[in-house]
Scaffold this motif. Sequence first.
Motif, PDB file in Angstrom:
ATOM      1  N   ARG A  76      35.533  30.250  31.759  1.00 15.15           N
ATOM      2  CA  ARG A  76      34.240  31.409  31.379  1.00 15.15           C
ATOM      3  C   ARG A  76      32.924  30.945  32.303  1.00 15.15           C
ATOM      4  O   ARG A  76      32.399  32.048  32.827  1.00 15.15           O
ATOM      5  N   GLY A  77      32.987  29.719  32.375  1.00  7.76           N
ATOM      6  CA  GLY A  77      31.494  29.193  33.277  1.00  7.76           C
ATOM      7  C   GLY A  77      31.788  29.494  34.720  1.00  7.76           C
ATOM      8  O   GLY A  77      30.790  29.965  35.241  1.00  7.76           O
ATOM      9  N   PHE A  78      33.244  29.541  35.122  1.00  7.34           N
ATOM     10  CA  PHE A  78      33.197  29.751  36.664  1.00  7.34           C
ATOM     11  C   PHE A  78      32.878  31.294  36.826  1.00  7.34           C
ATOM     12  O   PHE A  78      32.292  31.685  37.900  1.00  7.34           O
ATOM     13  N   VAL A  79      33.473  32.353  36.027  1.00  9.51           N
ATOM     14  CA  VAL A  79      33.417  33.613  36.153  1.00  9.51           C
ATOM     15  C   VAL A  79      31.969  33.990  35.844  1.00  9.51           C
ATOM     16  O   VAL A  79      31.335  34.778  36.771  1.00  9.51           O
ATOM     17  N   ARG A  80      31.307  33.191  34.963  1.00  8.27           N
ATOM     18  CA  ARG A  80      29.663  33.543  34.792  1.00  8.27           C
ATOM     19  C   ARG A  80      28.767  33.204  36.265  1.00  8.27           C
ATOM     20  O   ARG A  80      28.166  33.866  36.402  1.00  8.27           O
ATOM     21  N   GLN A  81      29.225  32.018  36.693  1.00  2.20           N
ATOM     22  CA  GLN A  81      28.512  31.740  37.902  1.00  2.20           C
ATOM     23  C   GLN A  81      28.726  32.456  38.996  1.00  2.20           C
ATOM     24  O   GLN A  81      27.954  32.714  39.827  1.00  2.20           O
ATOM     25  N   VAL A 130      45.004  37.646  44.269  1.00  4.29           N
ATOM     26  CA  VAL A 130      43.815  37.194  44.587  1.00  4.29           C
ATOM     27  C   VAL A 130      42.890  38.209  44.826  1.00  4.29           C
ATOM     28  O   VAL A 130      41.656  38.485  44.148  1.00  4.29           O
ATOM     29  N   GLU A 131      43.193  39.318  45.559  1.00  2.89           N
ATOM     30  CA  GLU A 131      42.431  40.259  45.914  1.00  2.89           C
ATOM     31  C   GLU A 131      42.048  41.303  44.785  1.00  2.89           C
ATOM     32  O   GLU A 131      41.022  41.882  44.425  1.00  2.89           O
ATOM     33  N   LEU A 132      43.114  41.582  43.995  1.00  2.00           N
ATOM     34  CA  LEU A 132      42.724  42.324  42.619  1.00  2.00           C
ATOM     35  C   LEU A 132      41.987  41.510  41.681  1.00  2.00           C
ATOM     36  O   LEU A 132      40.961  42.159  41.188  1.00  2.00           O
ATOM     37  N   ALA A 133      42.194  40.181  41.733  1.00  2.00           N
ATOM     38  CA  ALA A 133      41.180  39.474  40.633  1.00  2.00           C
ATOM     39  C   ALA A 133      39.928  39.508  41.254  1.00  2.00           C
ATOM     40  O   ALA A 133      38.981  39.535  40.586  1.00  2.00           O
ATOM     41  N   TYR A 134      39.568  39.522  42.644  1.00  3.69           N
ATOM     42  CA  TYR A 134      38.383  39.597  43.019  1.00  3.69           C
ATOM     43  C   TYR A 134      37.511  40.936  42.769  1.00  3.69           C
ATOM     44  O   TYR A 134      36.288  40.924  42.417  1.00  3.69           O
ATOM     45  N   VAL A 135      38.528  41.735  42.913  1.00  3.73           N
ATOM     46  CA  VAL A 135      37.727  43.148  42.708  1.00  3.73           C
ATOM     47  C   VAL A 135      37.474  43.363  41.324  1.00  3.73           C
ATOM     48  O   VAL A 135      36.473  43.863  40.640  1.00  3.73           O
ATOM     49  N   ILE A 136      38.321  42.891  40.182  1.00  2.81           N
ATOM     50  CA  ILE A 136      38.054  42.934  38.838  1.00  2.81           C
ATOM     51  C   ILE A 136      36.734  42.110  38.279  1.00  2.81           C
ATOM     52  O   ILE A 136      36.019  42.700  37.812  1.00  2.81           O
ATOM     53  N   LEU A 137      36.673  41.170  38.779  1.00  4.26           N
ATOM     54  CA  LEU A 137      35.624  40.021  38.710  1.00  4.26           C
ATOM     55  C   LEU A 137      34.510  40.546  39.276  1.00  4.26           C
ATOM     56  O   LEU A 137      33.353  40.461  38.626  1.00  4.26           O
ATOM     57  N   LEU A 138      34.359  41.024  40.467  1.00  4.90           N
ATOM     58  CA  LEU A 138      33.015  41.471  41.138  1.00  4.90           C
ATOM     59  C   LEU A 138      32.676  42.869  41.329  1.00  4.90           C
ATOM     60  O   LEU A 138      31.607  43.396  41.761  1.00  4.90           O
ATOM     61  N   GLY A 139      33.723  43.764  41.125  1.00  5.37           N
ATOM     62  CA  GLY A 139      33.513  45.267  41.485  1.00  5.37           C
ATOM     63  C   GLY A 139      32.438  45.585  40.711  1.00  5.37           C
ATOM     64  O   GLY A 139      31.793  46.255  41.350  1.00  5.37           O
ATOM     65  N   ALA A 158      28.920  39.624  33.647  1.00  2.03           N
ATOM     66  CA  ALA A 158      29.826  38.106  33.484  1.00  2.03           C
ATOM     67  C   ALA A 158      30.865  38.552  32.182  1.00  2.03           C
ATOM     68  O   ALA A 158      32.047  37.924  32.181  1.00  2.03           O
ATOM     69  N   SER A 159      30.329  38.994  30.933  1.00  6.77           N
ATOM     70  CA  SER A 159      31.079  39.073  29.799  1.00  6.77           C
ATOM     71  C   SER A 159      32.277  40.056  29.889  1.00  6.77           C
ATOM     72  O   SER A 159      33.458  39.952  29.651  1.00  6.77           O
ATOM     73  N   ALA A 160      32.018  41.079  30.789  1.00  6.23           N
ATOM     74  CA  ALA A 160      32.983  42.436  30.983  1.00  6.23           C
ATOM     75  C   ALA A 160      34.076  41.564  31.869  1.00  6.23           C
ATOM     76  O   ALA A 160      35.013  41.961  31.793  1.00  6.23           O
ATOM     77  N   ALA A 161      33.355  40.857  32.839  1.00  5.62           N
ATOM     78  CA  ALA A 161      34.604  40.361  33.842  1.00  5.62           C
ATOM     79  C   ALA A 161      35.656  39.440  33.014  1.00  5.62           C
ATOM     80  O   ALA A 161      36.707  39.258  33.476  1.00  5.62           O
ATOM     81  N   TRP A 162      34.967  38.521  32.212  1.00  4.03           N
ATOM     82  CA  TRP A 162      35.675  37.396  31.467  1.00  4.03           C
ATOM     83  C   TRP A 162      36.507  38.140  30.732  1.00  4.03           C
ATOM     84  O   TRP A 162      37.938  37.902  30.375  1.00  4.03           O
ATOM     85  N   ARG A 163      36.262  39.271  29.967  1.00  7.61           N
ATOM     86  CA  ARG A 163      37.193  39.884  28.959  1.00  7.61           C
ATOM     87  C   ARG A 163      38.535  40.627  30.026  1.00  7.61           C
ATOM     88  O   ARG A 163      39.312  40.829  29.555  1.00  7.61           O
ATOM     89  N   ALA A 164      38.261  40.957  31.170  1.00 10.53           N
ATOM     90  CA  ALA A 164      39.174  41.717  32.262  1.00 10.53           C
ATOM     91  C   ALA A 164      40.098  40.428  32.586  1.00 10.53           C
ATOM     92  O   ALA A 164      41.305  40.898  32.779  1.00 10.53           O
ATOM     93  N   VAL A 165      39.908  39.467  32.608  1.00 10.98           N
ATOM     94  CA  VAL A 165      40.747  38.468  33.256  1.00 10.98           C
ATOM     95  C   VAL A 165      41.106  37.203  32.404  1.00 10.98           C
ATOM     96  O   VAL A 165      41.984  36.381  32.763  1.00 10.98           O
ATOM     97  N   SER A 166      40.443  37.115  31.434  1.00  9.96           N
ATOM     98  CA  SER A 166      40.905  35.924  30.114  1.00  9.96           C
ATOM     99  C   SER A 166      42.177  36.242  29.682  1.00  9.96           C
ATOM    100  O   SER A 166      42.406  37.422  29.224  1.00  9.96           O
ATOM    101  N   VAL A 167      43.000  35.224  29.345  1.00 13.45           N
ATOM    102  CA  VAL A 167      44.110  35.550  28.797  1.00 13.45           C
ATOM    103  C   VAL A 167      43.927  35.886  27.371  1.00 13.45           C
ATOM    104  O   VAL A 167      44.767  36.585  26.579  1.00 13.45           O
ATOM    105  N   GLY A 168      43.074  35.151  26.989  1.00 11.02           N
ATOM    106  CA  GLY A 168      42.817  35.334  25.470  1.00 11.02           C
ATOM    107  C   GLY A 168      42.222  36.779  25.106  1.00 11.02           C
ATOM    108  O   GLY A 168      42.161  37.132  23.905  1.00 11.02           O
TER     109      GLY A 168
END
Length: 207
Positions: free
Chosen positions: A85-90, A152-161, A187-197
């Motif tokens: 989560r820290g990585f996503v936030r940063q 990786v391309e999809l993850a990038y778009v989801i995290l930073l789109g 950052a919280s929205a990105a985390w919810r989108a890619v977090s397994v939990g």
Amino acid sequence: MRTDNGGGRRETEILQGALRCFLAKGYDAASLEDIRLASGASIGSIYHHFAGKEAIAGALYVYCLRDYGRWVREACETPAPRSARGFVRQLVRAHLGYVQRFSDRAAYLAEWRSAATTRAVEDEIAAANRDLFGWFLAGLEAWTPALRRLPVELAYVILLGPAQEYARLWLRSGQRWDLSAAAEELASAAWRAVSVGHREPEKRSRA
């Protein structure tokens, strides 16, 4: 501009002057004479470094792209994140931080890529993107247990789109509010989108 892009001081000054001219007048209206006046370089010096205005525009795009990549990597590694989560936030904060601090370069990256100005530097653009995506993929793999496995391309778009779209809105609005105020929400929205939990449970079909 920083001068660690592999070019000399005069080359960087020309690119810096061109950036001001392109953003102020537009690519078509900006002339080499405008760039000469803005950079303080002679026409001879400009042609020593670049074949013409199109070459300057392409080199400027590559410069800004590599500058952005360096900024994001450094911002995400100092300090090193302690969790996924820290990585996503940063990552989200780094993107917004770059746009806010270097709005001219961010605006050029967002608005000024075209076939006419980047055709000759497509290989350099691809190399810069490979460097950035290679680093990004390594970051994802470091936190794989906590993050969904995605291309990786999809993850990038989801995290930073969403952050990219918010930044584009900010750049186009002309109103300079504090982008960092939205960083935690994005950052919280990105985390919810890619977090397994945070994966949504699959719906069961009715018998």
